[in-house]
Design an enzyme around this catalytic site. Structure first.
Site, PDB file in Angstrom:
ATOM      1  N   GLY A  48     -13.822  32.986  50.861  1.00 20.62           N
ATOM      2  CA  GLY A  48     -14.380  34.220  51.425  1.00 20.62           C
ATOM      3  C   GLY A  48     -15.415  34.872  50.523  1.00 20.62           C
ATOM      4  N   ALA A  49     -15.954  34.118  49.559  1.00 17.74           N
ATOM      5  CA  ALA A  49     -16.905  34.705  48.609  1.00 17.74           C
ATOM      6  C   ALA A  49     -18.325  34.231  48.868  1.00 17.74           C
ATOM      7  CB  ALA A  49     -16.477  34.369  47.179  1.00 17.74           C
ATOM      8  N   GLY A  50     -18.532  33.509  49.965  1.00 16.20           N
ATOM      9  CA  GLY A  50     -19.869  33.000  50.273  1.00 16.20           C
ATOM     10  C   GLY A  50     -20.274  31.868  49.352  1.00 16.20           C
ATOM     11  N   LEU A  51     -19.295  31.148  48.788  1.00 14.71           N
ATOM     12  CA  LEU A  51     -19.594  30.092  47.824  1.00 14.71           C
ATOM     13  C   LEU A  51     -19.202  28.712  48.363  1.00 14.71           C
ATOM     14  CD1 LEU A  51     -18.440  32.031  44.618  1.00 14.71           C
ATOM     15  CD2 LEU A  51     -20.770  31.774  45.498  1.00 14.71           C
ATOM     16  N   SER A  52     -19.033  28.636  49.676  1.00 10.99           N
ATOM     17  CA  SER A  52     -18.819  27.355  50.372  1.00 10.99           C
ATOM     18  C   SER A  52     -17.514  26.659  50.010  1.00 10.99           C
ATOM     19  CB  SER A  52     -19.991  26.401  50.144  1.00 10.99           C
ATOM     20  OG  SER A  52     -21.147  26.943  50.694  1.00 10.99           O
ATOM     21  N   ASP A  87     -24.640  23.961  53.222  1.00  9.75           N
ATOM     22  CA  ASP A  87     -23.489  23.980  52.318  1.00  9.75           C
ATOM     23  C   ASP A  87     -22.913  22.582  52.095  1.00  9.75           C
ATOM     24  OD1 ASP A  87     -24.008  26.631  52.618  1.00  9.75           O
ATOM     25  OD2 ASP A  87     -22.265  27.053  53.880  1.00  9.75           O
ATOM     26  N   TYR A 114     -23.335  36.216  62.466  1.00 16.55           N
ATOM     27  CA  TYR A 114     -24.066  34.992  62.098  1.00 16.55           C
ATOM     28  C   TYR A 114     -24.590  34.323  63.377  1.00 16.55           C
ATOM     29  CZ  TYR A 114     -24.950  30.444  59.861  1.00 16.55           C
ATOM     30  OH  TYR A 114     -25.536  29.290  59.383  1.00 16.55           O
TER      31      TYR A 114
HETATM   32  C1  GLA Z   1     -23.752  30.096  55.510  1.00 18.49           C
HETATM   33  C2  GLA Z   1     -23.919  28.834  56.354  1.00 18.49           C
HETATM   34  C3  GLA Z   1     -25.155  28.055  55.936  1.00 18.49           C
HETATM   35  C4  GLA Z   1     -26.378  28.950  55.882  1.00 18.49           C
HETATM   36  C5  GLA Z   1     -26.083  30.242  55.106  1.00 18.49           C
HETATM   37  C6  GLA Z   1     -27.213  31.203  55.157  1.00 18.49           C
HETATM   38  O1  GLA Z   1     -23.481  29.738  54.187  1.00 18.49           O
HETATM   39  O2  GLA Z   1     -22.784  28.000  56.230  1.00 18.49           O
HETATM   40  O3  GLA Z   1     -25.361  26.972  56.820  1.00 18.49           O
HETATM   41  O4  GLA Z   1     -26.859  29.236  57.163  1.00 18.49           O
HETATM   42  O5  GLA Z   1     -24.914  30.883  55.583  1.00 18.49           O
HETATM   43  O6  GLA Z   1     -28.304  30.704  54.480  1.00 18.49           O
END
Ligand code: GLA
Length: 384
Positions: A122-126, A172, A224
């Site tokens: 949940g930190a935007g770090l994939s 990602d 999104y």
């Molecule tokens: C998330 C999505 C990616 C990309 C980013 C925004 O991380 O998984 O595919 O769209 O947002 O750049």
């Protein structure tokens, strides 16, 4: 947790040693945000934080899954149980990958899996891409499929889009599968062509901090999807396949053609200028002018905040505070609505900067952020 510990836990759970142990990292994106579903450019690099999986094949098609990070026992999924939308917890990621491989006609039967990850969720770090890619690589290896990293990334994206139901782009998964240590990955998401750009900050006396705001805004999934739909509308109104096809030099003309579609105009402006920022960043790094990318990162943040509108007060607080404390540049990274920001700074300024950001969060009555240094690390690979 290291490969050895993950393997030992696997042996305890399943009564035999794993056939192998694989790792796949999380990522930060240096620049190129919300461009990947517009066929544009991105520039992520892999983090040292990674998902590790110990895996063995099974001949009966059953997928058995266990995670060191989640309470609960082994989850057993018979082959006919793999159905998009069915699993709503963490098991959807590995199950989705097995499903996507089978759907693509690859002879993957079953597997026993034990997973452990150090990528913050949940930190935007994939963290989810790391889970997907580590399973894809393990199954590819064990079943001798010989698929290149970019193809594994495509299958993982399909798992995420169709099985999990999140309409994400390809960045990602490709980052986790294809990044190389000491490099950022300049990726053209239209054809997945890649260039590894040397990115050795330490050698230049620089640091890149990740500041995890620990904020996860509700409705981020829906927002999104809305941005994505808005970009598709923009491309349709402009008569192009994807916003990538609007050249930077043609931006003003394109915006004029969009007339009073104000919402779409803002989205288009972000995507087209962001692609240009990625190209500018690559050119600066190639010229050895690393410090000069700082203002480009900051411009990217303003565009995400004002035009694409995916930032949030906590991300803005990190960026504003870091810049006022002397950072060379700062921006949100990943999808937005919470998650993490990155801060580029002189190594000598890092301690003061970190303290200043932490104090600003305390003064604003917010939860303390988690701050760590991001070192460009290796992509997915076999460990044992
Ligand atoms: C998330 C999505 C990616 C990309 C980013 C925004 O991380 O998984 O595919 O769209 O947002 O750049």
């Amino acid at each position: 947790m290291g490969a050895q510990q993950v393997a030992e836990r696997f042996t305890e759970l399943y009564g035999a040693e794993p056939e192998g142990v694989w790792a796949a990292p999380g990522r930060v994106n240096l620049i190129g945000e919300h461009t990947d579903y517009n066929d544009g450019f991105v520039m992520p690099f892999a983090l040292p934080q990674q998902a590790i999986a110990a895996v063995s094949r099974r001949t009966d098609g059953i997928l058995r899954l266990h995670s060191a990070d989640i309470e609960g026992g082994v989850v057993e999924l018979p082959p006919d149980a793999l159905e998009p939308g069915r699993d709503t917890d963490w098991t959807a990621y590995p199950a989705g990958v097995a499903w996507a491989l089978r759907e693509a006609g690859h002879g993957v039967t079953g597997a026993d899996v034990h997973l452990s990850s150090t990528v913050p969720t949940g930190a935007g770090l994939s963290s989810s891409a790391a889970l997907e890619v580590v399973i894809a690589l393990a199954l590819d290896d064990l079943y001798g499929l010989g698929l290149p990293g970019w193809k594994l990334a495509r299958l993982c994206q399909r798992a995420e889009n169709v099985y999990v139901g999140a309409p994400t782009g390809i960045m990602d998964q490709t980052a986790s599968a294809c990044c190389e240590q000491g490099h950022a990955l300049f990726l053209d998401t239209r054809d997945l062509s890649q260039q590894q750009i040397p990115f050795d900050l330490a050698a230049e006396g620089l640091r890149l901090l990740v500041v995890d705001t620990q904020v996860k805004h509700a409705h981020s999934g829906g927002e999104y999807g809305k941005r994505r739909a808005g970009c598709e509308k923009g491309a349709a109104l402009l008569g192009v396949d994807a916003l990538r096809d609007i050249p930077y030099a043609g931006l003003d003309a394109a915006l004029a053609r969009l007339g009073d579609e104000e919402e779409v105009r803002r989205l288009v402006r972000h995507v087209v200028t962001e692609d240009e920022r990625v190209e500018r960043t690559v050119a600066l790094l190639r010229a050895g002018d690393t410090r000069a990318i700082g203002p480009v990162l900051t411009e990217g943040h303003a565009s995400l905040r004002d035009d694409f509108r995916v930032s949030c007060p906590e991300l803005d607080l990190v960026v504003d505070t870091a810049l006022s404390a002397g950072a060379l540049g700062a921006r949100m990274t990943g999808g937005g609505f919470g998650g993490s920001a990155i801060v580029l700074a002189e190594a000598t300024d890092v301690d003061t900067l970190t303290k200043t950001v932490e104090e600003a969060f305390a003064a604003a009555g917010r939860t303390a952020p988690r701050v760590f240094e991001a070192v460009p690390s290796a992509g997915a690979r076999r460990l044992v």
